[in-house]
Design an enzyme around this catalytic site. Structure first.
Site, mmCIF file in Angstrom:
data_model
loop_
_atom_site.group_PDB
_atom_site.id
_atom_site.type_symbol
_atom_site.label_atom_id
_atom_site.label_comp_id
_atom_site.label_asym_id
_atom_site.label_seq_id
_atom_site.Cartn_x
_atom_site.Cartn_y
_atom_site.Cartn_z
ATOM 1 C CB SER A 199 5.125 -5.263 -3.128
ATOM 2 O OG SER A 199 5.885 -6.436 -2.873
ATOM 3 C CE1 TYR A 231 7.888 -7.074 0.139
ATOM 4 C CE2 TYR A 231 9.091 -7.268 2.205
ATOM 5 C CZ TYR A 231 8.161 -6.614 1.417
ATOM 6 O OH TYR A 231 7.522 -5.501 1.892
#
Ligand code: UDP
Length: 329
Positions: free
Chosen positions: A77, A147
């Site tokens: 990520s 996020y």
């Protein structure tokens, strides 16, 4: 036959240290990365190792791995505010679709999976320090929302696979972690300050610097991941160093460490920047017998050695990665 582990985000900061750890522990490691924010130089020393294989792949697309898998660690990520502001949709997809694919793979292979969650699930916390029971204070539509919400969804789908499909799952809530192989220009405070000191620029403190963070050295964090994976605990566990400091005090520490003659300058605080962050690690202590061992002064010294060893070209390359080709995907 060696146990086989798949590590996503293998070319990133934490992923590459995890590859080293699992090689050291005697595993066969399959590293996977799409190299948007990762860098092959973090794992190039492993390419000649017969116990290491690398797949260049985006985990938000169907993931295929031949043969058996014992463990999966999902560490892919974008993870710095600058990165996820530049590639918001990729950030959402790797946390949601990517996690879904890897949980499916874990189910198929009968593998245990650990996901990299984050202190960002607590948002700008109203409870201090943060315990695992705190539900968080996140702005869903703010710039960090891509996020934070991807990571919150990731925890939900992981628990659903655990409860509904009986998949063995582990959830690490990672607090600020630092050390060698952080990207110099990812916008995070430690590479930012160290890069500025090395280039002879002033240190940029955002806001008045009264916001706090608690920094954990990477070797401690990796040991925490390993213990959590090997434990039988499937609820989230905070992993971080509870030693809290304001960003202003931290800038002063960096000035001393680097012996720079530069000064501190103040810049506007980015939106939704959490005011305080400190992990309550009671659970990790009790369940894993884990707590950080490396002091901030020692960890920062080692980290500064790493940044000092970069070439002048790397140090001066101040532009951020070009993400433009990934933005619409
Ligand atoms: N920060 C700063 N100067 C910089 C970069 C960051 O003062 O050049 C601050 C930032 O606003 C935040 C803290 O340092 O309050 C930690 O930022 P980082 O991006 O490292 O991680 P975060 O914990 O916010 O995800």
């Amino acid at each position: 036959m060696k146990k086989r582990v798949l590590i996503t985000g293998a070319a990133g900061f934490l992923g590459s240290h995890l590859c080293d750890k699992f090689i050291k522990e005697g595993f066969f490691v399959i590293g996977m990365d799409n190299l948007i924010t990762g860098d092959l130089k973090n794992i190039e020393h492993l390419f000649k190792n017969p116990d290491f294989d690398f797949y260049h792949h985006d985990v938000s697309k169907f993931v295929h791995v031949a043969g058996k898998l014992d463990y999966i660690l999902h560490f892919a990520s974008p993870a710095s505010p600058i990165d996820y502001l530049k590639i918001p949709i990729q950030t959402l997809k790797v946390g949601s679709l990517g996690t879904h694919n890897l949980l499916g793979l874990a189910k198929e292979k009968n593998a245990r999976i650990m996901i990299a969650s984050t202190s960002e699930v607590y948002g700008d916390p109203l409870v201090h320090p943060q315990t695992e029971e705190y539900y968080g204070n996140v702005n869903t539509i703010g710039p960090r929302g891509v996020y934070d919400e991807a990571k919150r969804f990731q925890e939900s789908i992981t628990m659903a696979y655990h409860r509904f499909h009986g998949v063995e799952t582990r959830i690490a809530r990672i607090f600020n972690t630092y050390g060698p192989r952080m990207r110099l220009n990812d916008g995070r405070v430690i590479p930012a300050f160290m890069g500025q000191a090395l280039r002879g620029e002033d240190l940029t403190v955002f806001g008045d610097g009264s916001q706090t963070r608690s920094f954990c050295y990477v070797d401690d964090e990796i040991e925490g991941f390993y213990r959590l994976l090997m434990s039988d605990y499937s609820y989230p566990v905070n992993l971080g160093n509870p030693n809290e400091i304001t960003i202003l005090e931290f800038a002063e520490e960096i000035i001393k460490l680097t012996r720079t003659s530069q000064k501190i300058i103040f810049k506007p605080l980015p939106s939704d920047d959490p005011l305080q962050r400190q992990p309550d690690i009671t659970k990790a202590k009790e369940i894993l017998g884990w707590e950080p061992k490396i002091s901030r002064s020692e960890g920062m010294r080692r980290t500064f050695e790493f940044f000092k060893s970069l070439s002048p070209e790397e140090l001066l390359k101040n532009e951020h990665k070009d993400f433009s080709k990934h933005n619409r995907k």
